[in-house]
Design a protein around this motif. Structure first.
Motif, PDB file in Angstrom:
ATOM      1  N   PRO A  58     -23.237   7.335 -32.017  1.00  0.00           N
ATOM      2  CA  PRO A  58     -22.829   6.056 -32.178  1.00  0.00           C
ATOM      3  C   PRO A  58     -21.352   5.587 -31.969  1.00  0.00           C
ATOM      4  O   PRO A  58     -20.965   4.528 -31.444  1.00  0.00           O
ATOM      5  CB  PRO A  58     -23.268   5.514 -33.431  1.00  0.00           C
ATOM      6  CG  PRO A  58     -24.355   6.678 -33.824  1.00  0.00           C
ATOM      7  CD  PRO A  58     -23.963   7.989 -33.217  1.00  0.00           C
ATOM      8  N   THR A  59     -20.502   6.298 -32.115  1.00  0.00           N
ATOM      9  CA  THR A  59     -19.134   6.366 -31.792  1.00  0.00           C
ATOM     10  C   THR A  59     -18.782   6.233 -30.618  1.00  0.00           C
ATOM     11  O   THR A  59     -17.631   5.726 -30.292  1.00  0.00           O
ATOM     12  CB  THR A  59     -18.322   7.529 -32.631  1.00  0.00           C
ATOM     13  OG1 THR A  59     -18.687   8.881 -32.048  1.00  0.00           O
ATOM     14  CG2 THR A  59     -18.516   7.596 -34.206  1.00  0.00           C
ATOM     15  N   LEU A  60     -19.412   6.762 -29.634  1.00  0.00           N
ATOM     16  CA  LEU A  60     -19.331   6.675 -28.240  1.00  0.00           C
ATOM     17  C   LEU A  60     -20.038   5.486 -27.589  1.00  0.00           C
ATOM     18  O   LEU A  60     -19.490   4.472 -27.163  1.00  0.00           O
ATOM     19  CB  LEU A  60     -19.601   7.912 -27.529  1.00  0.00           C
ATOM     20  CG  LEU A  60     -18.839   9.107 -27.761  1.00  0.00           C
ATOM     21  CD1 LEU A  60     -19.343  10.329 -27.067  1.00  0.00           C
ATOM     22  CD2 LEU A  60     -17.428   8.937 -27.665  1.00  0.00           C
ATOM     23  N   LEU A  65     -20.335  -0.206 -25.993  1.00  0.00           N
ATOM     24  CA  LEU A  65     -21.363  -1.290 -25.765  1.00  0.00           C
ATOM     25  C   LEU A  65     -20.302  -2.617 -26.478  1.00  0.00           C
ATOM     26  O   LEU A  65     -20.491  -3.573 -25.885  1.00  0.00           O
ATOM     27  CB  LEU A  65     -22.527  -1.224 -26.595  1.00  0.00           C
ATOM     28  CG  LEU A  65     -23.586  -2.373 -26.370  1.00  0.00           C
ATOM     29  CD1 LEU A  65     -23.877  -2.355 -25.201  1.00  0.00           C
ATOM     30  CD2 LEU A  65     -24.674  -1.977 -27.333  1.00  0.00           C
ATOM     31  N   LEU A  66     -19.795  -2.461 -27.548  1.00  0.00           N
ATOM     32  CA  LEU A  66     -19.195  -3.473 -28.209  1.00  0.00           C
ATOM     33  C   LEU A  66     -17.599  -4.111 -27.453  1.00  0.00           C
ATOM     34  O   LEU A  66     -17.412  -5.102 -27.706  1.00  0.00           O
ATOM     35  CB  LEU A  66     -18.847  -3.240 -29.651  1.00  0.00           C
ATOM     36  CG  LEU A  66     -19.918  -3.167 -30.474  1.00  0.00           C
ATOM     37  CD1 LEU A  66     -19.732  -2.396 -32.069  1.00  0.00           C
ATOM     38  CD2 LEU A  66     -20.687  -4.432 -30.564  1.00  0.00           C
ATOM     39  N   MET A  82      -7.673   2.019 -28.601  1.00  0.00           N
ATOM     40  CA  MET A  82      -9.116   2.484 -28.741  1.00  0.00           C
ATOM     41  C   MET A  82      -9.230   4.091 -28.310  1.00  0.00           C
ATOM     42  O   MET A  82     -10.258   4.734 -28.596  1.00  0.00           O
ATOM     43  CB  MET A  82     -10.013   1.804 -28.064  1.00  0.00           C
ATOM     44  CG  MET A  82     -11.667   1.597 -28.703  1.00  0.00           C
ATOM     45  SD  MET A  82     -11.501   1.079 -30.144  1.00  0.00           S
ATOM     46  CE  MET A  82     -12.205   2.340 -31.111  1.00  0.00           C
ATOM     47  N   SER A  83      -8.468   4.347 -27.351  1.00  0.00           N
ATOM     48  CA  SER A  83      -8.470   5.556 -26.697  1.00  0.00           C
ATOM     49  C   SER A  83      -8.436   6.864 -27.517  1.00  0.00           C
ATOM     50  O   SER A  83      -9.259   7.620 -27.278  1.00  0.00           O
ATOM     51  CB  SER A  83      -7.319   5.994 -25.603  1.00  0.00           C
ATOM     52  OG  SER A  83      -7.546   4.947 -24.335  1.00  0.00           O
ATOM     53  N   PRO A  84      -7.616   7.039 -28.287  1.00  0.00           N
ATOM     54  CA  PRO A  84      -7.668   8.330 -29.500  1.00  0.00           C
ATOM     55  C   PRO A  84      -9.003   8.355 -30.336  1.00  0.00           C
ATOM     56  O   PRO A  84      -9.302   9.327 -30.551  1.00  0.00           O
ATOM     57  CB  PRO A  84      -6.562   8.000 -30.440  1.00  0.00           C
ATOM     58  CG  PRO A  84      -5.438   7.001 -29.662  1.00  0.00           C
ATOM     59  CD  PRO A  84      -6.515   6.213 -28.684  1.00  0.00           C
ATOM     60  N   PHE A  85      -9.677   7.149 -30.519  1.00  0.00           N
ATOM     61  CA  PHE A  85     -10.752   7.328 -31.456  1.00  0.00           C
ATOM     62  C   PHE A  85     -11.648   7.698 -30.508  1.00  0.00           C
ATOM     63  O   PHE A  85     -12.614   8.637 -30.924  1.00  0.00           O
ATOM     64  CB  PHE A  85     -11.242   5.948 -31.649  1.00  0.00           C
ATOM     65  CG  PHE A  85     -12.317   5.446 -32.466  1.00  0.00           C
ATOM     66  CD1 PHE A  85     -12.346   5.496 -33.921  1.00  0.00           C
ATOM     67  CD2 PHE A  85     -13.686   5.444 -32.058  1.00  0.00           C
ATOM     68  CE1 PHE A  85     -13.550   5.771 -34.714  1.00  0.00           C
ATOM     69  CE2 PHE A  85     -14.728   5.125 -32.738  1.00  0.00           C
ATOM     70  CZ  PHE A  85     -14.736   5.437 -33.833  1.00  0.00           C
ATOM     71  N   LEU A  86     -11.920   7.329 -28.934  1.00  0.00           N
ATOM     72  CA  LEU A  86     -12.942   7.700 -28.293  1.00  0.00           C
ATOM     73  C   LEU A  86     -12.945   9.127 -27.800  1.00  0.00           C
ATOM     74  O   LEU A  86     -13.502   9.980 -27.799  1.00  0.00           O
ATOM     75  CB  LEU A  86     -12.959   6.880 -27.064  1.00  0.00           C
ATOM     76  CG  LEU A  86     -13.453   5.386 -27.131  1.00  0.00           C
ATOM     77  CD1 LEU A  86     -12.937   4.659 -26.158  1.00  0.00           C
ATOM     78  CD2 LEU A  86     -14.975   5.276 -27.505  1.00  0.00           C
ATOM     79  N   ARG A 131     -14.876  -3.463 -33.139  1.00  0.00           N
ATOM     80  CA  ARG A 131     -14.817  -4.875 -33.331  1.00  0.00           C
ATOM     81  C   ARG A 131     -13.339  -4.980 -33.840  1.00  0.00           C
ATOM     82  O   ARG A 131     -12.826  -6.182 -33.345  1.00  0.00           O
ATOM     83  CB  ARG A 131     -15.864  -5.213 -34.319  1.00  0.00           C
ATOM     84  CG  ARG A 131     -16.164  -6.696 -34.198  1.00  0.00           C
ATOM     85  CD  ARG A 131     -16.749  -7.095 -32.893  1.00  0.00           C
ATOM     86  NE  ARG A 131     -17.156  -8.648 -32.816  1.00  0.00           N
ATOM     87  CZ  ARG A 131     -17.161  -8.969 -31.466  1.00  0.00           C
ATOM     88  NH1 ARG A 131     -16.363  -8.753 -30.352  1.00  0.00           N
ATOM     89  NH2 ARG A 131     -17.025 -10.196 -31.612  1.00  0.00           N
ATOM     90  N   TRP A 132     -12.813  -4.546 -34.594  1.00  0.00           N
ATOM     91  CA  TRP A 132     -11.552  -4.647 -35.051  1.00  0.00           C
ATOM     92  C   TRP A 132     -10.380  -4.744 -33.623  1.00  0.00           C
ATOM     93  O   TRP A 132      -9.817  -5.677 -33.611  1.00  0.00           O
ATOM     94  CB  TRP A 132     -10.962  -3.754 -36.252  1.00  0.00           C
ATOM     95  CG  TRP A 132      -9.576  -4.028 -36.486  1.00  0.00           C
ATOM     96  CD1 TRP A 132      -8.453  -3.305 -36.075  1.00  0.00           C
ATOM     97  CD2 TRP A 132      -8.909  -5.181 -37.115  1.00  0.00           C
ATOM     98  NE1 TRP A 132      -7.452  -3.810 -36.491  1.00  0.00           N
ATOM     99  CE2 TRP A 132      -7.468  -5.224 -37.206  1.00  0.00           C
ATOM    100  CE3 TRP A 132      -9.247  -6.198 -37.919  1.00  0.00           C
ATOM    101  CZ2 TRP A 132      -6.432  -6.043 -37.785  1.00  0.00           C
ATOM    102  CZ3 TRP A 132      -8.499  -7.228 -38.405  1.00  0.00           C
ATOM    103  CH2 TRP A 132      -7.113  -7.091 -38.525  1.00  0.00           C
ATOM    104  N   VAL A 133     -10.354  -3.535 -33.127  1.00  0.00           N
ATOM    105  CA  VAL A 133      -9.438  -3.292 -32.202  1.00  0.00           C
ATOM    106  C   VAL A 133      -9.912  -4.307 -31.053  1.00  0.00           C
ATOM    107  O   VAL A 133      -8.864  -4.664 -30.360  1.00  0.00           O
ATOM    108  CB  VAL A 133      -9.574  -1.628 -31.607  1.00  0.00           C
ATOM    109  CG1 VAL A 133      -8.805  -1.576 -30.325  1.00  0.00           C
ATOM    110  CG2 VAL A 133      -9.162  -0.993 -32.565  1.00  0.00           C
ATOM    111  N   SER A 134     -10.916  -4.430 -30.636  1.00  0.00           N
ATOM    112  CA  SER A 134     -11.175  -5.259 -29.249  1.00  0.00           C
ATOM    113  C   SER A 134     -11.206  -6.935 -29.690  1.00  0.00           C
ATOM    114  O   SER A 134     -10.986  -7.509 -28.659  1.00  0.00           O
ATOM    115  CB  SER A 134     -12.712  -4.860 -28.862  1.00  0.00           C
ATOM    116  OG  SER A 134     -13.750  -5.300 -29.679  1.00  0.00           O
TER     117      SER A 134
END
Length: 212
Positions: A58-60, A65-66, A82-86, A131-134
């Protein structure tokens, strides 16, 4: 629709703080039965590599998706943040399972019950962070953005992520990570001490080098 989304985000954020304390308390007395602590009695099991792929996924897919539905979708800073998270979860979901595949036959199966709980947490957390970042982060134009980003980039995760996002969502993720992994780190430390005894360095710490 906007109010519904705000309510969902609010209650999701509240949830990540509420599940932290019971997770920490329960794991002080009962270790999740996978890896070094594998033991029977937790119901059906599946292959560990498959479990990691499914429960971390789900983390990907949820993040991707969101993200396009956020108001900051086209902001380069949001994409960079968002890139480091991904990148982390691409390794966690795709690379790490391949690395443990060779040893998975000797470490036993992975309980489906544990994988389902991890899947649920990753759904919650991926929603909050993406959702926070985007969408909800509002200080991309502030002068501290790059200081926080690069400062967080060189600090141990997920403390670094909390600094980079500078958010209650990121801080909640940090707290839950500590609630989940600090008891496991202590259990792993005890496991090594009992298994290797005199061969294991007595001055090695379980969580923070040289401290505890």
């Amino acid at each position: 629709m906007a109010l519904l989304d705000q309510s969902l985000f609010h209650y999701s954020l509240l949830s990540i703080y509420l599940i932290g304390p019971p997770t920490f308390i329960s794991l002080k007395f009962l270790q999740a039965p996978y890896g070094k602590h594998h033991r029977p009695g937790w119901g059906p099991t599946i292959s560990p590599p498959l479990a990691w792929i499914l429960m971390e996924s789900p983390t990907l897919w949820l993040t991707l998706l969101l993200f396009p539905y956020g108001q900051h979708f086209t902001n380069p800073k949001a994409l960079i943040l968002m890139s480091p998270f991904l990148f982390h979860y691409f390794h966690r979901t795709c690379i790490y399972p391949l690395r443990i595949y060779r040893n998975s036959k000797t470490t036993g199966g992975f309980p489906v019950s544990v994988a389902v709980m991890a899947f649920g947490f990753n759904l919650l957390n991926a929603y909050l962070q993406a959702r926070w970042v985007s969408h909800y982060k509002s200080d991309y134009d502030g002068g501290l953005f790059w200081w926080r980003f690069f400062g967080g980039l060189v600090i141990v995760e997920w403390f670094g992520w909390a600094v980079m996002t500078w958010s209650w969502a990121g801080f909640g993720f940090l707290l839950y990570t500590c609630a989940n992994l600090v008891p496991r780190a202590c259990a792993n430390h005890k496991w090594y001490l009992e298994k290797f005894r005199e061969d294991y360095p007595k001055n090695r710490k379980a969580v923070i080098p040289f401290l505890c």
